[in-house]
Design a protein around this motif. Structure first.
Motif, PDB file in Angstrom:
ATOM      1  N   ALA A  31       0.875  -1.170   0.000  1.00  0.00           N
ATOM      2  CA  ALA A  31       0.000   0.000   0.000  1.00  0.00           C
ATOM      3  C   ALA A  31       0.914   1.222   0.000  1.00  0.00           C
ATOM      4  CB  ALA A  31      -0.907  -0.014   1.223  1.00  0.00           C
ATOM      5  N   GLU A  32       1.184   1.754  -1.173  1.00  0.00           N
ATOM      6  CA  GLU A  32       2.171   2.829  -1.294  1.00  0.00           C
ATOM      7  C   GLU A  32       1.749   4.057  -0.503  1.00  0.00           C
ATOM      8  OE1 GLU A  32       4.564   5.298  -4.768  1.00  0.00           O
ATOM      9  OE2 GLU A  32       3.191   3.678  -5.311  1.00  0.00           O
ATOM     10  N   ASP A  33       2.612   4.480   0.406  1.00  0.00           N
ATOM     11  CA  ASP A  33       2.333   5.638   1.274  1.00  0.00           C
ATOM     12  C   ASP A  33       1.005   5.501   2.009  1.00  0.00           C
ATOM     13  OD1 ASP A  33       4.731   6.917   0.557  1.00  0.00           O
ATOM     14  OD2 ASP A  33       3.800   7.728  -1.258  1.00  0.00           O
ATOM     15  N   GLY A  34       0.625   4.257   2.298  1.00  0.00           N
ATOM     16  CA  GLY A  34      -0.602   4.015   3.045  1.00  0.00           C
ATOM     17  C   GLY A  34      -1.870   3.943   2.227  1.00  0.00           C
ATOM     18  N   ASN A  35      -1.796   4.186   0.926  1.00  0.00           N
ATOM     19  CA  ASN A  35      -2.996   4.203   0.091  1.00  0.00           C
ATOM     20  C   ASN A  35      -3.451   2.792  -0.269  1.00  0.00           C
ATOM     21  OD1 ASN A  35      -4.041   6.895  -0.819  1.00  0.00           O
ATOM     22  ND2 ASN A  35      -1.860   7.205  -1.237  1.00  0.00           N
ATOM     23  N   PRO A  36      -4.743   2.476  -0.089  1.00  0.00           N
ATOM     24  CA  PRO A  36      -5.253   1.210  -0.608  1.00  0.00           C
ATOM     25  C   PRO A  36      -5.166   1.219  -2.130  1.00  0.00           C
ATOM     26  CG  PRO A  36      -7.073   2.603   0.090  1.00  0.00           C
ATOM     27  CD  PRO A  36      -5.804   3.295   0.520  1.00  0.00           C
ATOM     28  N   ASN A  37      -4.917   0.048  -2.712  1.00  0.00           N
ATOM     29  CA  ASN A  37      -4.735  -0.034  -4.158  1.00  0.00           C
ATOM     30  C   ASN A  37      -5.768  -0.978  -4.788  1.00  0.00           C
ATOM     31  OD1 ASN A  37      -3.783  -2.639  -3.567  1.00  0.00           O
ATOM     32  ND2 ASN A  37      -1.667  -1.916  -3.412  1.00  0.00           N
ATOM     33  N   ASP A  38      -5.501  -1.407  -6.024  1.00  0.00           N
ATOM     34  CA  ASP A  38      -6.467  -2.255  -6.719  1.00  0.00           C
ATOM     35  C   ASP A  38      -6.724  -3.567  -5.975  1.00  0.00           C
ATOM     36  OD1 ASP A  38      -6.797  -0.399  -8.701  1.00  0.00           O
ATOM     37  OD2 ASP A  38      -5.513  -1.415 -10.168  1.00  0.00           O
ATOM     38  N   TRP A  39      -5.694  -4.109  -5.331  1.00  0.00           N
ATOM     39  CA  TRP A  39      -5.886  -5.340  -4.558  1.00  0.00           C
ATOM     40  C   TRP A  39      -6.951  -5.120  -3.473  1.00  0.00           C
ATOM     41  CZ3 TRP A  39      -4.625 -10.437  -4.465  1.00  0.00           C
ATOM     42  CH2 TRP A  39      -4.945 -11.121  -3.275  1.00  0.00           C
ATOM     43  N   HIS A  40      -6.784  -4.048  -2.719  1.00  0.00           N
ATOM     44  CA  HIS A  40      -7.723  -3.781  -1.635  1.00  0.00           C
ATOM     45  C   HIS A  40      -9.131  -3.547  -2.183  1.00  0.00           C
ATOM     46  CE1 HIS A  40      -3.720  -2.600  -0.135  1.00  0.00           C
ATOM     47  NE2 HIS A  40      -4.140  -3.146   0.988  1.00  0.00           N
ATOM     48  N   TYR A  41      -9.231  -2.857  -3.314  1.00  0.00           N
ATOM     49  CA  TYR A  41     -10.530  -2.603  -3.926  1.00  0.00           C
ATOM     50  C   TYR A  41     -11.228  -3.922  -4.258  1.00  0.00           C
ATOM     51  CZ  TYR A  41     -14.033  -1.046  -7.304  1.00  0.00           C
ATOM     52  OH  TYR A  41     -15.219  -0.833  -7.968  1.00  0.00           O
ATOM     53  N   VAL A  42     -10.529  -4.803  -4.961  1.00  0.00           N
ATOM     54  CA  VAL A  42     -11.130  -6.086  -5.338  1.00  0.00           C
ATOM     55  C   VAL A  42     -11.427  -6.929  -4.096  1.00  0.00           C
ATOM     56  CG1 VAL A  42     -10.724  -8.261  -6.563  1.00  0.00           C
ATOM     57  CG2 VAL A  42     -10.073  -6.088  -7.625  1.00  0.00           C
ATOM     58  N   HIS A  43     -10.491  -6.930  -3.151  1.00  0.00           N
ATOM     59  CA  HIS A  43     -10.626  -7.719  -1.930  1.00  0.00           C
ATOM     60  C   HIS A  43     -11.915  -7.370  -1.192  1.00  0.00           C
ATOM     61  CE1 HIS A  43      -9.482  -9.739   1.785  1.00  0.00           C
ATOM     62  NE2 HIS A  43      -9.482  -8.599   2.444  1.00  0.00           N
ATOM     63  N   TYR A  44     -12.182  -6.099  -0.985  1.00  0.00           N
ATOM     64  CA  TYR A  44     -13.363  -5.701  -0.221  1.00  0.00           C
ATOM     65  C   TYR A  44     -14.642  -5.742  -1.043  1.00  0.00           C
ATOM     66  CZ  TYR A  44     -10.083  -4.502   3.414  1.00  0.00           C
ATOM     67  OH  TYR A  44      -9.108  -4.581   4.362  1.00  0.00           O
ATOM     68  N   VAL A  45     -14.591  -5.274  -2.265  1.00  0.00           N
ATOM     69  CA  VAL A  45     -15.808  -5.239  -3.070  1.00  0.00           C
ATOM     70  C   VAL A  45     -16.300  -6.651  -3.374  1.00  0.00           C
ATOM     71  CG1 VAL A  45     -16.822  -4.483  -5.259  1.00  0.00           C
ATOM     72  CG2 VAL A  45     -15.261  -2.973  -4.023  1.00  0.00           C
ATOM     73  N   SER A  46     -15.398  -7.603  -3.553  1.00  0.00           N
ATOM     74  CA  SER A  46     -15.822  -8.971  -3.833  1.00  0.00           C
ATOM     75  C   SER A  46     -16.598  -9.566  -2.660  1.00  0.00           C
ATOM     76  CB  SER A  46     -14.625  -9.856  -4.183  1.00  0.00           C
ATOM     77  OG  SER A  46     -13.728  -9.958  -3.103  1.00  0.00           O
ATOM     78  N   ARG A  47     -16.255  -9.180  -1.442  1.00  0.00           N
ATOM     79  CA  ARG A  47     -17.009  -9.677  -0.282  1.00  0.00           C
ATOM     80  C   ARG A  47     -18.376  -9.010  -0.185  1.00  0.00           C
ATOM     81  NH1 ARG A  47     -11.819 -11.244  -1.145  1.00  0.00           N
ATOM     82  NH2 ARG A  47     -11.358 -13.073   0.152  1.00  0.00           N
ATOM     83  N   ALA A  48     -18.501  -7.805  -0.715  1.00  0.00           N
ATOM     84  CA  ALA A  48     -19.820  -7.175  -0.791  1.00  0.00           C
ATOM     85  C   ALA A  48     -20.685  -7.902  -1.820  1.00  0.00           C
ATOM     86  CB  ALA A  48     -19.681  -5.699  -1.151  1.00  0.00           C
ATOM     87  N   VAL A  49     -20.106  -8.210  -2.972  1.00  0.00           N
ATOM     88  CA  VAL A  49     -20.813  -9.015  -3.967  1.00  0.00           C
ATOM     89  C   VAL A  49     -21.216 -10.348  -3.347  1.00  0.00           C
ATOM     90  CG1 VAL A  49     -20.586 -10.221  -6.179  1.00  0.00           C
ATOM     91  CG2 VAL A  49     -19.607  -7.934  -5.906  1.00  0.00           C
ATOM     92  N   GLY A  50     -20.366 -10.858  -2.465  1.00  0.00           N
ATOM     93  CA  GLY A  50     -20.605 -12.151  -1.829  1.00  0.00           C
ATOM     94  C   GLY A  50     -21.624 -12.139  -0.712  1.00  0.00           C
ATOM     95  N   GLY A  51     -22.261 -10.994  -0.453  1.00  0.00           N
ATOM     96  CA  GLY A  51     -23.404 -10.979   0.447  1.00  0.00           C
ATOM     97  C   GLY A  51     -23.150 -10.573   1.883  1.00  0.00           C
ATOM     98  N   THR A  52     -21.932 -10.168   2.216  1.00  0.00           N
ATOM     99  CA  THR A  52     -21.628  -9.781   3.591  1.00  0.00           C
ATOM    100  C   THR A  52     -22.454  -8.561   4.011  1.00  0.00           C
ATOM    101  OG1 THR A  52     -19.370 -10.510   3.167  1.00  0.00           O
ATOM    102  CG2 THR A  52     -19.732  -9.229   5.152  1.00  0.00           C
ATOM    103  N   GLY A  53     -22.924  -8.558   5.262  1.00  0.00           N
ATOM    104  CA  GLY A  53     -23.725  -7.440   5.743  1.00  0.00           C
ATOM    105  C   GLY A  53     -22.895  -6.216   6.080  1.00  0.00           C
TER     106      GLY A  53
END
Length: 345
Positions: A31-53
């Motif tokens: 995470a360059e200079d603390g910024n979330p990147n494409d990995w973090h985006y896919v990581h979290y959004v995929s769990r939203a697609v997966g139905g997490t509350g």
């Protein structure tokens, strides 16, 4: 009777189910200079697609040396806000709510030279000797938590979790094992965490709940137990904490996984006891990967929400698979309906 798929509301936070993805640092992803990147985006959004509350973003540092490693995310600059807002907006589009965990590693910061802590007590021989924070520096850290919370609000998060567990900075202050200070923050073990909660609350909109993660038990000699931390958390509750996220360990060799003797739901009774002592909502966590085990936590009323960590690392669609197995109510994205035949009937 509530089950995993019963909606849950507290203040202005309304969740479509009782399933939480807890904070889990990604470490190896830069995470360059603390910024979330494409990995973090896919990581979290995929769990939203997966139905997490509810998704809670990994421990996010309030300053650069507050990171566990230099690979981790931060929220010490306004420049971080757009990357988090992108994640938040996408997670919301799938009907999932999202929070962020604000934290500081303290003496467990692996790349800080030197790390900082309430007292000059290293975590282990593999970690650097921390320098003790001055009283003025302690006050500065409180304001850094406040600013992190302000940025979280600007990024659109639905809730903020404060990390007071697993041997990190707030835990270091409220544990007698790691706080041997002579100033007011050593004489009153709850004071630092209490002031952090108050500072965070100042910048949150009315109705946004504060979550706090605490270790209910320390796995070391002379470590505290649930009665001690419950008394500390009474202070945190009155300062503004609405929901407690109950975990354990992290201050010694046994980490947050409970060690080799841990069994499924090994921390649930701690959550249940904590709920009864403080009369507050709680999130239970700890090897709750099996659908039926997680379901029973809610059915038996031992917790209000269930956090599934490692299970969601293995399966981004854990919540959808749980609903399929347990006959729960869950909306499957149209593009995936063919993979869930029961939902098509």
């Amino acid at each position: 009777m509530a089950d995993l798929f019963t909606p849950y509301s507290f203040k202005n936070l309304t969740l479509k189910n009782r399933i939480v993805m807890p904070p889990m640092c990604q470490y190896s992803v830069q995470a360059e200079d603390g910024n979330p990147n494409d990995w973090h985006y896919v990581h979290y959004v995929s769990r939203a697609v997966g139905g997490t509350g509810l998704i809670i973003i990994e421990m996010t540092a309030i300053e650069p040396d507050g990171r566990i490693s230099d690979q981790d995310t931060g929220i010490w600059s306004d420049e971080h806000i757009p990357a988090y807002r992108k994640i938040v907006d996408s997670v919301h589009s799938y009907g999932t709510k999202i929070g962020i965990q604000l934290g500081h590693a303290g003496r467990k910061a692996q790349d800080a030279e030197p790390p900082m802590a309430p007292s000059c007590i290293p975590f282990s021989s593999q970690y650097g000797m921390p320098r003790a924070l001055s009283t003025d520096e302690v006050e500065e850290k409180i304001q850094l938590y406040r600013e992190g919370a302000r940025r979280a609000v600007e990024a659109g998060f639905d809730t903020v979790e404060i990390h007071g567990a697993h041997g990190y900075l707030i835990h270091q202050f409220h544990s007698p094992l790691t706080n041997q200070r002579k100033d007011e923050y050593g004489k009153d073990y709850a004071l630092f965490g209490e002031k952090v909660v108050q500072a965070v609350k100042e910048v949150l909109p009315e109705g946004m709940p504060i979550i706090m993660r605490v270790s209910a038990k320390e796995y070391v000699e002379d470590g505290y137990g649930i009665d001690y931390i419950a008394s500390i958390c009474e202070r945190y509750k009155h300062a503004g904490v609405d929901i407690f996220h109950i975990t354990s360990g992290g201050e010694g060799p046994v980490g947050s996984d409970g060690g080799p003797k841990a069994v499924p739901a090994y921390q649930v009774d701690l959550a249940d006891e904590f709920k009864k002592k403080l009369h507050t909502p709680v999130i239970a966590v700890g090897l709750l990967d099996e659908f039926e085990v997680a379901q029973n936590v809610i059915l038996e009323g031992k917790a209000d929400l269930v956090a599934v960590g490692r299970g969601m690392l293995k399966d981004p669609y854990w919540a959808l698979h749980a609903s399929e197995a347990l006959q729960g109510e869950q909306k499957v994205p149209k593009a995936y309906e063919r993979g869930f035949p029961r939902k098509n009937k």
